[in-house]
Design a protein around this motif. Structure first.
Motif: not given
Length: 124
Positions: A47-64, A119-124
């Protein structure tokens, strides 16, 4: 309480042993929670908690993703700074070589940089 008092931006948890029955009690005010429960077996997970003041998104790499106990989050950099990709991984001591190789592929994909907002990765 310590997390809130110290003002951490990121808090990682490994071997969390959570499942759906804990959903009501794992949130922390001021943080966004990303988690990956261990599938098909009891225990572990990350698990990862990220300060909600930071703009963030989970990456789904689509592999393994089903093989490894890992999750990846992109945190938007401040003006003029690049984004940061954070990975949380748990590697059991008895992990098979094929799972190690899958994790290495994920690290490579998460490190890949190319033009564009993700960076070449797509958001969920």
């Amino acid at each position: 309480m310590c997390a809130c008092l110290q003002g951490y931006d990121l808090i990682r948890i490994m071997e969390m042993w959570w499942d759906g029955s804990y959903d009501w009690s794992v949130g922390m005010e001021g943080y966004r929670l990303f988690r990956k429960d261990r599938q098909g077996r009891r225990g572990e997970g990350v698990a990862l908690y990220v300060n909600d003041q930071l703009e963030c998104m989970e990456l789904h790499l689509g592999m393994d993703e089903e093989l490894t106990e890992s999750l990846w989050v992109r945190i938007k950099g401040r003006t003029g700074a690049g984004d940061i990709i954070v990975g949380v991984c748990y590697r059991p001591p008895d992990q098979e070589d094929r799972v190690d190789e899958a994790l290495y592929r994920q690290i490579g994909a998460a490190s890949f940089k190319s033009p564009g907002p993700y960076g070449g990765l797509q958001p969920p």
